[in-house]
Design a protein around this motif. Structure first.
Motif, PDB file in Angstrom:
ATOM      1  N   TRP A 294      28.981   8.897  12.749  1.00  0.00           N
ATOM      2  CA  TRP A 294      30.044   8.658  11.774  1.00  0.00           C
ATOM      3  C   TRP A 294      31.402   9.154  12.240  1.00  0.00           C
ATOM      4  CZ3 TRP A 294      29.414   5.455   7.812  1.00  0.00           C
ATOM      5  CH2 TRP A 294      28.115   5.110   7.462  1.00  0.00           C
ATOM      6  N   ALA A 295      31.416   9.870  13.371  1.00  0.00           N
ATOM      7  CA  ALA A 295      32.701  10.277  13.933  1.00  0.00           C
ATOM      8  C   ALA A 295      33.509   9.082  14.407  1.00  0.00           C
ATOM      9  CB  ALA A 295      32.482  11.242  15.100  1.00  0.00           C
ATOM     10  N   ALA A 296      32.843   7.941  14.572  1.00  0.00           N
ATOM     11  CA  ALA A 296      33.533   6.733  15.029  1.00  0.00           C
ATOM     12  C   ALA A 296      34.429   6.131  13.957  1.00  0.00           C
ATOM     13  CB  ALA A 296      32.515   5.695  15.494  1.00  0.00           C
ATOM     14  N   VAL A 297      34.218   6.515  12.685  1.00  0.00           N
ATOM     15  CA  VAL A 297      35.037   5.970  11.605  1.00  0.00           C
ATOM     16  C   VAL A 297      36.484   6.421  11.786  1.00  0.00           C
ATOM     17  CG1 VAL A 297      35.430   5.918   9.111  1.00  0.00           C
ATOM     18  CG2 VAL A 297      33.085   5.887  10.019  1.00  0.00           C
ATOM     19  N   GLY A 298      37.388   5.472  11.837  1.00  0.00           N
ATOM     20  CA  GLY A 298      38.787   5.781  12.142  1.00  0.00           C
ATOM     21  C   GLY A 298      39.601   6.219  10.934  1.00  0.00           C
ATOM     22  N   ASP A 299      40.698   6.924  11.218  1.00  0.00           N
ATOM     23  CA  ASP A 299      41.654   7.336  10.197  1.00  0.00           C
ATOM     24  C   ASP A 299      42.683   6.205  10.049  1.00  0.00           C
ATOM     25  OD1 ASP A 299      43.612   8.410   8.620  1.00  0.00           O
ATOM     26  OD2 ASP A 299      43.847  10.245   9.780  1.00  0.00           O
ATOM     27  N   PRO A 300      42.817   5.628   8.852  1.00  0.00           N
ATOM     28  CA  PRO A 300      43.766   4.507   8.668  1.00  0.00           C
ATOM     29  C   PRO A 300      45.168   4.845   9.158  1.00  0.00           C
ATOM     30  CG  PRO A 300      42.417   4.779   6.714  1.00  0.00           C
ATOM     31  CD  PRO A 300      42.111   5.936   7.605  1.00  0.00           C
ATOM     32  N   ALA A 301      45.587   6.087   8.989  1.00  0.00           N
ATOM     33  CA  ALA A 301      46.938   6.474   9.410  1.00  0.00           C
ATOM     34  C   ALA A 301      47.110   6.367  10.915  1.00  0.00           C
ATOM     35  CB  ALA A 301      47.228   7.903   8.938  1.00  0.00           C
ATOM     36  N   ALA A 344      29.395  -3.948   7.172  1.00  0.00           N
ATOM     37  CA  ALA A 344      29.228  -5.234   6.493  1.00  0.00           C
ATOM     38  C   ALA A 344      29.907  -5.251   5.125  1.00  0.00           C
ATOM     39  CB  ALA A 344      27.742  -5.543   6.348  1.00  0.00           C
ATOM     40  N   LEU A 345      29.959  -4.100   4.451  1.00  0.00           N
ATOM     41  CA  LEU A 345      30.539  -4.040   3.108  1.00  0.00           C
ATOM     42  C   LEU A 345      32.059  -3.882   3.113  1.00  0.00           C
ATOM     43  CD1 LEU A 345      27.930  -1.705   1.351  1.00  0.00           C
ATOM     44  CD2 LEU A 345      28.317  -4.136   0.875  1.00  0.00           C
ATOM     45  N   LEU A 346      32.588  -3.270   4.167  1.00  0.00           N
ATOM     46  CA  LEU A 346      34.016  -2.948   4.180  1.00  0.00           C
ATOM     47  C   LEU A 346      34.919  -4.184   4.033  1.00  0.00           C
ATOM     48  CD1 LEU A 346      36.184  -0.809   4.327  1.00  0.00           C
ATOM     49  CD2 LEU A 346      36.063  -0.930   6.842  1.00  0.00           C
ATOM     50  N   PRO A 347      34.632  -5.317   4.699  1.00  0.00           N
ATOM     51  CA  PRO A 347      35.532  -6.474   4.521  1.00  0.00           C
ATOM     52  C   PRO A 347      35.685  -6.884   3.063  1.00  0.00           C
ATOM     53  CG  PRO A 347      34.037  -6.850   6.365  1.00  0.00           C
ATOM     54  CD  PRO A 347      33.567  -5.609   5.694  1.00  0.00           C
ATOM     55  N   GLN A 348      34.586  -6.880   2.298  1.00  0.00           N
ATOM     56  CA  GLN A 348      34.680  -7.268   0.881  1.00  0.00           C
ATOM     57  C   GLN A 348      35.431  -6.209   0.080  1.00  0.00           C
ATOM     58  OE1 GLN A 348      33.897 -10.020  -0.716  1.00  0.00           O
ATOM     59  NE2 GLN A 348      33.058 -11.082   1.081  1.00  0.00           N
ATOM     60  N   ARG A 349      35.260  -4.922   0.438  1.00  0.00           N
ATOM     61  CA  ARG A 349      35.998  -3.872  -0.262  1.00  0.00           C
ATOM     62  C   ARG A 349      37.503  -4.027  -0.019  1.00  0.00           C
ATOM     63  NH1 ARG A 349      31.398  -3.199  -1.891  1.00  0.00           N
ATOM     64  NH2 ARG A 349      30.427  -1.190  -2.401  1.00  0.00           N
ATOM     65  N   LEU A 350      37.883  -4.280   1.219  1.00  0.00           N
ATOM     66  CA  LEU A 350      39.299  -4.459   1.537  1.00  0.00           C
ATOM     67  C   LEU A 350      39.848  -5.713   0.863  1.00  0.00           C
ATOM     68  CD1 LEU A 350      39.286  -3.517   5.337  1.00  0.00           C
ATOM     69  CD2 LEU A 350      40.158  -2.136   3.441  1.00  0.00           C
ATOM     70  N   GLU A 378      43.391 -10.442   9.778  1.00  0.00           N
ATOM     71  CA  GLU A 378      43.900  -9.093   9.517  1.00  0.00           C
ATOM     72  C   GLU A 378      42.780  -8.146   9.059  1.00  0.00           C
ATOM     73  OE1 GLU A 378      47.340 -11.900   8.368  1.00  0.00           O
ATOM     74  OE2 GLU A 378      45.142 -11.877   8.320  1.00  0.00           O
ATOM     75  N   VAL A 379      41.928  -8.638   8.157  1.00  0.00           N
ATOM     76  CA  VAL A 379      40.833  -7.790   7.663  1.00  0.00           C
ATOM     77  C   VAL A 379      39.819  -7.536   8.768  1.00  0.00           C
ATOM     78  CG1 VAL A 379      38.875  -7.691   6.071  1.00  0.00           C
ATOM     79  CG2 VAL A 379      41.120  -8.407   5.249  1.00  0.00           C
ATOM     80  N   ARG A 380      39.489  -8.575   9.525  1.00  0.00           N
ATOM     81  CA  ARG A 380      38.524  -8.387  10.616  1.00  0.00           C
ATOM     82  C   ARG A 380      39.047  -7.383  11.632  1.00  0.00           C
ATOM     83  NH1 ARG A 380      38.040 -12.634  13.528  1.00  0.00           N
ATOM     84  NH2 ARG A 380      39.325 -14.154  12.406  1.00  0.00           N
ATOM     85  N   ALA A 381      40.323  -7.441  11.947  1.00  0.00           N
ATOM     86  CA  ALA A 381      40.909  -6.495  12.894  1.00  0.00           C
ATOM     87  C   ALA A 381      40.886  -5.074  12.324  1.00  0.00           C
ATOM     88  CB  ALA A 381      42.336  -6.910  13.230  1.00  0.00           C
ATOM     89  N   VAL A 383      38.721  -3.853  10.114  1.00  0.00           N
ATOM     90  CA  VAL A 383      37.334  -3.369  10.119  1.00  0.00           C
ATOM     91  C   VAL A 383      36.944  -2.931  11.530  1.00  0.00           C
ATOM     92  CG1 VAL A 383      34.926  -4.070   9.828  1.00  0.00           C
ATOM     93  CG2 VAL A 383      36.631  -4.720   8.118  1.00  0.00           C
ATOM     94  N   LYS A 384      37.340  -3.723  12.539  1.00  0.00           N
ATOM     95  CA  LYS A 384      37.025  -3.372  13.917  1.00  0.00           C
ATOM     96  C   LYS A 384      37.639  -2.044  14.307  1.00  0.00           C
ATOM     97  CE  LYS A 384      37.267  -5.216  18.628  1.00  0.00           C
ATOM     98  NZ  LYS A 384      37.705  -6.358  19.485  1.00  0.00           N
TER      99      LYS A 384
END
Length: 684
Positions: A294-301, A344-350, A378-381, A383-384
């Motif tokens: 889970w350390a791979a999860v990025g900081d949006p900022a 898989a869920l994040l695109p729908q949340r965004l 934009e959303v796919r990028a 999420v990536k």
């Protein structure tokens, strides 16, 4: 056996009839042709018919039934390995797993359960040769002694055997039957001394469950896990003999390394010090690898341009602030779902967050619009960048190569010294060039499960469970997360540096803390002369366990001989033992296998070397077995060579004595111990 009343002849006629009916049933099954007009349904039906036909194969070397019960209501049932009916559907032989067959195994004079008479049959080469009646209504002298010991039963248990392990349906004891028929939802943990039949109990429990809950268990699968391939080969014939031909069998290493369910194939090629393997198997590593994933999860900022999600739609730009994106990520990453599920869920949340902006501006978007936004570039990028795709091998490679990453992932869990132990001295350049070890396999499986949920089977039978690390037990537990398990082992036979100290610990790591612990301490296969000698080691290796007792009338035979050249003498003894009926096992320390093979060859004795037995190779009567592979196996006669070498080959004396205890409990009839060096103090 004389047959003045013609009882045996009548029973043989019933057996001949049963064989004819079984042949009819199989021919009828083979004559059926799927023709439902649906290709997939036809294929499934064809597979089911093939499986059923395989289960109806007759083995002419054995008998279709081994016992009979007569009941108060006049019913009479012949009890056998499978259900056989006549053309009208009436039973000719009753499957031993049927509920009404329970009385054959458990009925007593004090608790008959409606059974008046129990009859056992002696069998030779598929024909009935003897019978023995036990009248439960009144005392009798028809073959069953006042102690309740059946002569036929005793002969069957003590009969010499060659080749793979056979089923024990004819000799199941009441305490074993209770475990075999335990509730399907109950995890049963069996602490079983050598020769108590714990492995047989586990296999017969799998067969009973498949009979009692066929649809669910066939759909979800039953998995048998053993310590090594030699062990699995030894037990491979049991379930097919009971009509169950589609049970998956794996070693623990195969379980976590064979490609399945989205996991890639892992090649185990490396070795490592016991201290490193022990640390990798520690339960704390589960949290270490979870943090690493889970350390791979990025900081949006940091990973999103401008720190926010910006979407262009027509002539307008819509902006979801970074703090809202952060909230969405936190909601996903703290709800206990797998990493890939979060991706898989994040695109729908965004997309939903964007649609809220649309609505605030007066639009009325529908689900089609939301799906289009979720699929937008934009959303796919985003999420990536926020939740990048990961590979288990790359995660572990980074963890064992990158000091800073390991420290972040293990802070407050591991000491600095433990981190140094885990880090590769010379890290491989890529994950693809890493020489993974068996302990790494369990870590990779843990990471894979963090990424994507592992499929659960309906039931898992785990043998020699005491030898598994916490991480290996977690891997097994994932395979029965929605089912139950049958856990088998003996704390006294734990021979790994990380072996279990209690069954409570094992059940917790499996995720089955409420499992029922049962103890088997009556030995049916190991004679008293052998088990009493081996039990001298118990106060040292397992002081909390009681001493097992042999219930066999034949005490067996034990020779402990000091000789000048144990290997040469072992070859000569093995040749002599071939004059007796049954199998011979020559057990030596790992470092002496080549020399023992040379000695047997020089003596002109044919043998199978179990550490190099090819798939499908016919095992000879004499087996040369490294001490590390003998666990779970049995031979009619065993030659144990140089016990001190067996002890010295292990990392510490306690583990070595446990390994020796295993070696000294493999004989069914007789054991010869040959030594030139002094024996361990407990055996002198």
């Amino acid at each position: 056996m004389s047959d003045p009343d013609g009882v045996l002849a009548a029973e043989q006629r019933h057996l001949d009839r049963a064989r004819a009916e079984l042949t009819r049933m199989r021919e009828h099954t083979l004559s059926l042709v799927p023709d439902g007009g649906d290709a997939l349904a036809d294929e499934a039906l064809a597979h089911a018919l093939h499986r059923r036909a395989a289960g109806l194969l007759d083995d002419p070397s054995t008998t279709l039934f081994f016992g009979r019960t007569d009941h108060d209501d006049g019913q009479r049932h012949h009890i056998g390995r499978r259900h056989v009916t006549d053309a009208a559907g009436d039973p000719v032989v009753l499957d031993w797993r049927a509920d009404v067959a329970r009385g054959f195994y458990r009925a007593t004079r004090d608790d008959r359960g409606g059974v008046r008479l129990r009859r056992r049959f002696g069998v030779e080469e598929g024909r009935l040769t003897a019978y023995e009646d036990e009248h439960l209504v009144e005392r009798d002298d028809s073959g069953v002694e006042e102690s309740g010991v059946s002569a036929i039963l005793a002969r069957e248990i003590e009969r010499p055997r060659s080749g793979p392990m056979r089923d024990i349906v004819a000799t199941i004891q009441p305490e074993q039957d209770a475990l075999v028929r335990a509730d399907a939802q109950t995890t049963v943990c069996v602490q079983g001394a050598p020769g108590t039949g714990k492995t047989a109990v586990g296999l017969h429990r799998a067969a009973w469950l498949l009979y009692a809950h066929r649809e669910r268990l066939t759909r979800q699968g039953v998995l048998v896990i053993g310590p090594n391939r030699a062990f699995l080969s030894h037990i491979s014939a049991v379930l097919p003999a009971l009509g169950e031909v589609e049970v998956e069998q794996r070693t623990v290493t195969e379980l976590v390394t064979v490609a399945a369910e989205g996991r890639k194939e892992v090649r185990v090629r490396g070795e490592e010090p016991a201290a490193v393997a022990t640390l990798k198997g520690d339960e704390r590593m589960a949290e270490v690898v979870r943090r690493a994933v889970w350390a791979a999860v990025g900081d949006p900022a940091q990973v999103l341009e401008g720190g926010a999600l910006v979407l262009t739609r027509g002539t307008r730009r819509w902006r979801v602030p970074g703090y809202l994106v952060r909230d969405l990520l936190d909601e996903l990453t703290t709800r206990g779902i797998r990493y890939e599920a979060a991706r898989a869920l994040l695109p729908q949340r965004l997309a939903h967050a964007v649609l809220q902006l649309f609505e605030a501006a007066g639009d009325s978007p529908d689900d089609v619009v939301q799906d289009a936004v979720a699929r937008s570039a934009e959303v796919r990028a985003a999420v990536k960048a926020l939740v990048p795709a990961q590979d288990a091998a790359k995660v572990l490679w980074r963890l064992l190569s990158d000091r800073e990453f390991l420290e972040r992932s293990s802070r407050d869990l591991l000491t600095g010294a433990e981190r140094e132990l885990l880090l590769w001295p010379r890290p491989p350049r890529t994950a693809g060039t890493a020489r993974w070890t068996e302990a790494d396999g369990a870590l990779l499986d843990e990471i894979s499960d963090q990424l994507q949920r592992t499929r659960s089977r309906a039931h898992v039978v785990l043998d020699e469970a005491q030898d598994l690390s916490a991480m290996q037990l977690r891997a097994v537990g994932r395979r029965c997360s929605t089912g139950a398990a049958t856990v088998l082992g003996d704390i006294a036979q734990g021979t790994t540096p990380w072996s279990a100290r209690s069954w409570d610990d094992v059940l917790v790591h499996l995720g089955k803390p409420d499992g029922d612990l049962e103890v088997l301490d009556r030995g049916f296969r190991v004679p008293s002369a052998v088990i009493d000698y081996a039990a001298r080691l118990l106060p040292r290796i397992a002081p909390d366990l009681g001493v097992p007792t042999s219930v066999r009338e034949d005490p067996g035979h034990l020779d402990v001989v000091r000789v000048g050249d144990p290997l040469a003498r072992a070859a000569a003894v093995a040749a002599e033992l071939l004059g007796e009926e049954g199998s011979v096992g020559v057990v030596v320390a790992a470092g002496s296998v080549d020399a023992a093979a040379a000695a047997l060859t020089a003596a002109g004795t044919g043998f199978s070397r179990l550490d190099a037995l090819a798939e499908g190779e016919v095992q000879q009567r004499v087996s040369l077995v490294p001490a590390g592979l003998v666990k779970g196996l049995e031979f009619d006669r065993v030659v144990v060579v140089e016990p001190a070498d067996v002890v010295d080959a292990e990392p510490d004396e306690r583990t070595g004595l446990r390994r020796l205890y295993v070696c000294l409990t493999r004989a069914v009839t007789a054991m010869v111990v040959l030594h030139a060096r002094d024996l361990p103090a407990e055996l002198r």
